[in-house]
Motif scaffolding. Structure first.
Motif: not given
Length: 432
Positions: A395-396, A399, A404-406, A408
């Motif tokens: 997730l990091v 980003q 955009d965390g999606s 990941a």
């Protein structure tokens, strides 16, 4: 159409409506504005009220030729009588969503094997924004139909004399087809097929499920997907059994062409289709040298059957590539090299065997598939190497790289870490 239209490709352009191909002799159209004329008493002038662009109409004259022209005519008749609008693929107009207003066909007096056609269409929707992608995808379908007809026709011509020796020669051809069909049964039961079938399930299923181009079914469940795959596997097994029971060369050829398509339709994920169909492209026949006429006939039948098996697998593989969505430009390039080599090798074999119709159809299909993959790859980002000093969570990284965390899950699938919270310090990812 037994490859006849393919041989006329240099003289006549190709088109299709609802996926049914035909040769184009001449075309025309109508364009303008849609005016409402208002007339008033005691006035010499009228008022022409502009209501927008008039419907774009197309008039096409073409023909169908060959021993299967009547079957092609019936397919066009069904397409003309089908409800709703359909897709017109025209060599100069492009891809259009059209309503077929009129379809006429004529058989020439005293001439067999040719049907002239005329049709009038009105454009319902202009797919200008995606016309290139759609046209290439549909062109693969048209080229695949021509290749299937050419392959079947060449097989019938090459085995006409050998199969006249009797059932022993037919049994030799059926044995090759059955052995190749056993590979299709193995493919549909493989772990790759089962995991690819789950790609239609909604939600995030992790890095091992979900592929390139699979359409999500919101109503699908694990039980329904596995039940459908089991049913489709039974269909594939029945088709393989039908190869061993084929009564003649034409029924055997039809069964061979249908088998890879049944495998492809059993899997929703195009990436899974490609994975299970690729092994079927390999098929060779063991031929024993013999000076006896029936021995030569058996050798010819076995070789021709193995060739048709490879061509049938390539036909379905090309259609799967038309639905496949590469995730990067490198993926598209790798697939171009892989499929292009397979089609090129088979085209050389067809040329060496004197099968001109199959050679021309293979070259046309290869050109359409490679152009389609090149167009898809040109629109995708490249792969880059991401390097970090420490193992960070997915997730990091998503980003940091894309804001955009999606994104990941895509990073997890490419890096394949032991745990998503501890990504590798160096891995491949999309540039954007």
């Amino acid at each position: 159409m037994s490859g006849t239209i393919s041989r006329l490709a240099e003289e006549y352009l190709q088109a299709s409506f609802r996926g049914v191909p035909f040769a184009v002799v001449g075309s025309g159209g109508g364009n303008g504005r849609n005016f409402q004329i208002h007339r008033y008493p005691f006035r010499d002038q009228v008022w022409a009220e502009d209501l927008g662009r008039a419907p774009r109409s197309y008039r096409i004259r073409g023909f169908l030729i060959g021993p299967e022209c009547l079957a092609q005519r019936d397919l066009l008749v069904m397409a003309a009588e089908a409800q709703g609008v359909g897709t017109l693929i025209h060599p100069t107009v492009g891809a259009k969503q059209c309503a077929l207003m009129r379809f006429d066909w004529y058989e020439r007096d005293g001439v067999m094997g040719i049907v002239d056609i005329e049709m009038e269409l009105v454009e319902s929707r202009d797919w200008l924004g995606s016309v290139i992608t759609l046209a290439l995808d549909a062109a693969i379908g048209v080229a695949a139909v021509a290749f299937g007809s050419s392959a079947s026709s060449d097989y019938a011509s090459n085995t006409l004399t050998p199969y006249s020796y009797g059932r022993s020669v037919l049994s030799a051809g059926r044995a090759v087809a059955s052995l190749w069909g056993a590979g299709a049964v193995t493919a549909i039961r493989s772990p790759s097929a089962w995991s690819s079938a789950l790609g239609v399930l909604p939600g995030n299923l992790g890095r091992y499920v979900g592929g390139n181009g699979a359409a999500i079914d919101p109503d699908a469940t694990e039980d329904s997907v596995l039940q459908d795959l089991t049913t489709n596997g039974q269909v594939v097994s029945a088709n393989v059994t039908g190869l061993a029971d084929a009564a003649d060369a034409m029924s055997l050829a039809a069964g061979i062409l249908a088998l890879p398509e049944s495998v492809r339709s059993a899997i929703a994920d195009p990436a899974g289709q490609i994975a299970v169909l690729t092994p079927l492209v390999s098929c060779s026949a063991t031929v024993l040298a013999s000076s006896a006429p029936i021995g030569g006939a058996i050798a010819t039948a076995r070789t021709a059957t193995a060739t048709l098996c490879r061509q049938a697998a390539l036909l379905s593989l090309s259609r799967a590539c038309g639905d496949w969505q590469p995730s990067s430009a490198e993926d598209a390039q790798a697939m171009r090299l892989k499929v292009g080599t397979l089609l090129d090798d088979e085209a050389i074999i067809a040329a060496d065997n004197g099968n001109d119709a199959s050679f021309q159809a293979l070259r046309s299909l290869r050109a359409q598939v490679l152009q389609d993959l090149a167009d898809r790859g040109a629109r995708l980002p490249d792969m880059i190497t991401v390097t970090r000093n420490a193992a960070l969570p997915a997730l990091v990284l998503a980003q940091q790289l894309y804001a955009d965390g999606s994104r990941a899950p895509d990073l997890i699938r490419r890096a394949d870490p032991i745990h998503p919270a501890f990504m590798p310090t160096s891995f491949e990812a999309l540039s954007s």
